[in-house]
Design a protein around this motif. Structure first.
Motif, PDB file in Angstrom:
ATOM      1  N   UNK A   1       0.813  -1.214   0.000  1.00 24.03           N
ATOM      2  CA  UNK A   1       0.000   0.000   0.000  1.00 24.03           C
ATOM      3  C   UNK A   1       0.843   1.257   0.000  1.00 24.03           C
ATOM      4  N   UNK A   2       1.911   1.266   0.791  1.00 27.07           N
ATOM      5  CA  UNK A   2       2.811   2.421   0.806  1.00 27.07           C
ATOM      6  C   UNK A   2       3.506   2.582  -0.538  1.00 27.07           C
ATOM      7  N   UNK A   3       3.988   1.492  -1.081  1.00 21.85           N
ATOM      8  CA  UNK A   3       4.726   1.566  -2.340  1.00 21.85           C
ATOM      9  C   UNK A   3       3.862   2.075  -3.490  1.00 21.85           C
ATOM     10  N   UNK A   4       2.561   1.830  -3.463  1.00 19.45           N
ATOM     11  CA  UNK A   4       1.683   2.349  -4.517  1.00 19.45           C
ATOM     12  C   UNK A   4       1.835   3.860  -4.635  1.00 19.45           C
TER      13      UNK A   4
ATOM     14  N   UNK B   1       2.920  11.568   2.600  1.00 21.67           N
ATOM     15  CA  UNK B   1       2.141  11.424   3.826  1.00 21.67           C
ATOM     16  C   UNK B   1       1.122  10.293   3.720  1.00 21.67           C
ATOM     17  N   UNK B   2       0.482  10.160   2.560  1.00 20.68           N
ATOM     18  CA  UNK B   2      -0.501   9.087   2.399  1.00 20.68           C
ATOM     19  C   UNK B   2       0.204   7.733   2.482  1.00 20.68           C
ATOM     20  N   UNK B   3       1.355   7.611   1.811  1.00 16.21           N
ATOM     21  CA  UNK B   3       2.116   6.368   1.901  1.00 16.21           C
ATOM     22  C   UNK B   3       2.593   6.092   3.306  1.00 16.21           C
ATOM     23  N   UNK B   4       2.985   7.137   3.987  1.00 16.29           N
ATOM     24  CA  UNK B   4       3.469   7.010   5.358  1.00 16.29           C
ATOM     25  C   UNK B   4       2.362   6.528   6.291  1.00 16.29           C
ATOM     26  N   UNK B   5       1.125   6.888   5.989  1.00  7.06           N
ATOM     27  CA  UNK B   5      -0.002   6.538   6.851  1.00  7.06           C
ATOM     28  C   UNK B   5      -0.460   5.097   6.688  1.00  7.06           C
ATOM     29  N   UNK B   6      -0.072   4.450   5.604  1.00  8.10           N
ATOM     30  CA  UNK B   6      -0.605   3.111   5.305  1.00  8.10           C
ATOM     31  C   UNK B   6      -0.338   2.090   6.409  1.00  8.10           C
ATOM     32  N   UNK B   7       0.905   1.949   6.929  1.00  5.03           N
ATOM     33  CA  UNK B   7       1.117   0.924   7.971  1.00  5.03           C
ATOM     34  C   UNK B   7       0.208   1.094   9.181  1.00  5.03           C
ATOM     35  N   UNK B   8       0.024   2.340   9.643  1.00  8.85           N
ATOM     36  CA  UNK B   8      -0.816   2.576  10.804  1.00  8.85           C
ATOM     37  C   UNK B   8      -2.290   2.357  10.519  1.00  8.85           C
ATOM     38  N   UNK B   9      -2.764   2.890   9.400  1.00  5.31           N
ATOM     39  CA  UNK B   9      -4.179   2.721   9.038  1.00  5.31           C
ATOM     40  C   UNK B   9      -4.491   1.238   8.826  1.00  5.31           C
TER      41      UNK B   9
END
Length: 284
Positions: A23-26, A48-56
Motif C-alpha cells: 500500500x505504501x509503495x503504490x 504522507x498518504x504512503x506514510x499513513x498506510x502501515x498505521x491505518x
C-alpha cells in the motif's frame, strides 16, 4: 485458541506486511513515476498518504482479526502510559541519547570530527522554523508507523516466532518499506544518503538492529504502543539534533541489539519465559 475462517487467514502475519508495504509503495512509486519531489505539494501528499498506510492498515487489521477484547487491548496499549513504567521511560529517553553521544565519542577517538549539531539547531537562532523537520520526524511518522509495525504486526509474528525471529523479519520488512524513498528527490534518503552507498547499507542494516531494540522495549512494557511511539520519535529527534558518522551510530545500535540478545535471550528478550500476547477471541 486457533483462529479459523476469514479472521484466521487475514490474521497471518505476512498478510498485513504485504498490505502495509504494498500500500505504501503504490503512492511512493507513483511519485517516482510522475517525477515529483517530496518537498513539492503533490509529492508531500503522496509521501504522507504512503506514510499513513502501515498505521491505518494496522488499525483495520485489529478490527478484522480481534474481537472486542482484542480491540480494547489495542487502544489501551496506545493510550495508557502506565504500561511503560518509570524505569522503562528512563530507558526510552536515555538509550537514543546515549547512543548518539557515545557514537560521537567513538568517532572522536578514531580521529573523526565527532558529533555536530544538526541544521535545526545551528539555524534555529536565525530561523526558528528550521526545527520543524526534526519535530515532524519525531511526531507524525512514529505515530503512523507504529500503530501497525508494533501495534499489530509484532504481536502476530510473536505468535509463531521467537522475539529475535520476529524482530529480524519485521526489521527486514521495515527496512525494505523505506526503499522507494531513495529514488525520490526531496527525501532524506535520496538527498543525504543515496542508493547503494555505504550509508545506504548502514541505514538498512541499522533499521534491523533498531527492530531488536524496539521489540525489547515493547515486550518489557506490557506491549505498550505508546512507549514505542515515544522511543521511535526520540530516536528520530536526537538523530536530527546531533549528527554523528553513520558507521559509529549504526554500529552502536548493532552492539546494543547484540547485548540485548546476549543478556535477555532470543525467545522473549525479557526475564519472563513467554512474551505477552493479545487476548484470544472469545468462544461463543
Amino acid at each position: 485458541m486457533r483462529e479459523t475462517g476469514t479472521a484466521g487467514f487475514v490474521g497471518r502475519w505476512w498478510v498485513y506486511l504485504v498490505v502495509a508495504v504494498g500500500g505504501t509503495w503504490v503512492f511512493w512509486l507513483a511519485a517516482i513515476a510522475v517525477g515529483v519531489r517530496f518537498d513539492s505539494a503533490v509529492g508531500l501528499v503522496l509521501l504522507l498518504v504512503g506514510l499513513a498506510v502501515p498505521g491505518v492498515a494496522g488499525v483495520a487489521f485489529v478490527y478484522l482479526v480481534y474481537d472486542e477484547r482484542g480491540r480494547s487491548d489495542f487502544w489501551n496499549r496506545v493510550n495508557d502510559p502506565r504500561r511503560i513504567g518509570r524505569g522503562w521511560l528512563v530507558v526510552i529517553l536515555l538509550v537514543p541519547l546515549g547512543v548518539g553521544v557515545l557514537a560521537g565519542l567513538v568517532d572522536l577517538l578514531l580521529g573523526g570530527p565527532g558529533p555536530e549539531w544538526g541544521d535545526g539547531v545551528t539555524e534555529f537562532g536565525v530561523n526558528p522554523l528550521a526545527i520543524l523537520p526534526a519535530l515532524f520526524f519525531a511526531t507524525l511518522p512514529p505515530i503512523l508507523e507504529e500503530l501497525g509495525w508494533r501495534g499489530y504486526a509484532l504481536d502476530r509474528l510473536q505468535l509463531n516466532w521467537s522475539a529475535a525471529g520476529a524482530s529480524s523479519i519485521l526489521g527486514v520488512v521495515w527496512a525494505l518499506w523505506h526503499l522507494p524513498l531513495f529514488f525520490v528527490e526531496g527525501s532524506f534518503q535520496h538527498d543525504e544518503v543515496g542508493f547503494a552507498t555505504t550509508g545506504f547499507w548502514l541505514f538498512m542494516a541499522g533499521i534491523v538492529a533498531l527492530s531488536f531494540v524496539f521489540t525489547w522495549v515493547y515486550n518489557n512494557t506490557e506491549r505498550s504502543v505508546l512507549g514505542i511511539v515515544v522511543l521511535h520519535g526520540w530516536v528520530n529527534f536526537t538523530a536530527e539534533l546531533v549528527v554523528v558518522p553513520d558507521f559509529a551510530y549504526y554500529g552502536l545500535w548493532f552492539v546494543l541489539a547484540g547485548l540485548i540478545v546476549a543478556i535477555w535471550g532470543t525467545e522473549t528478550m525479557t526475564a519472563a519465559d513467554d512474551v505477552p500476547h493479545p487476548p484470544a477471541r472469545s468462544v461463543r
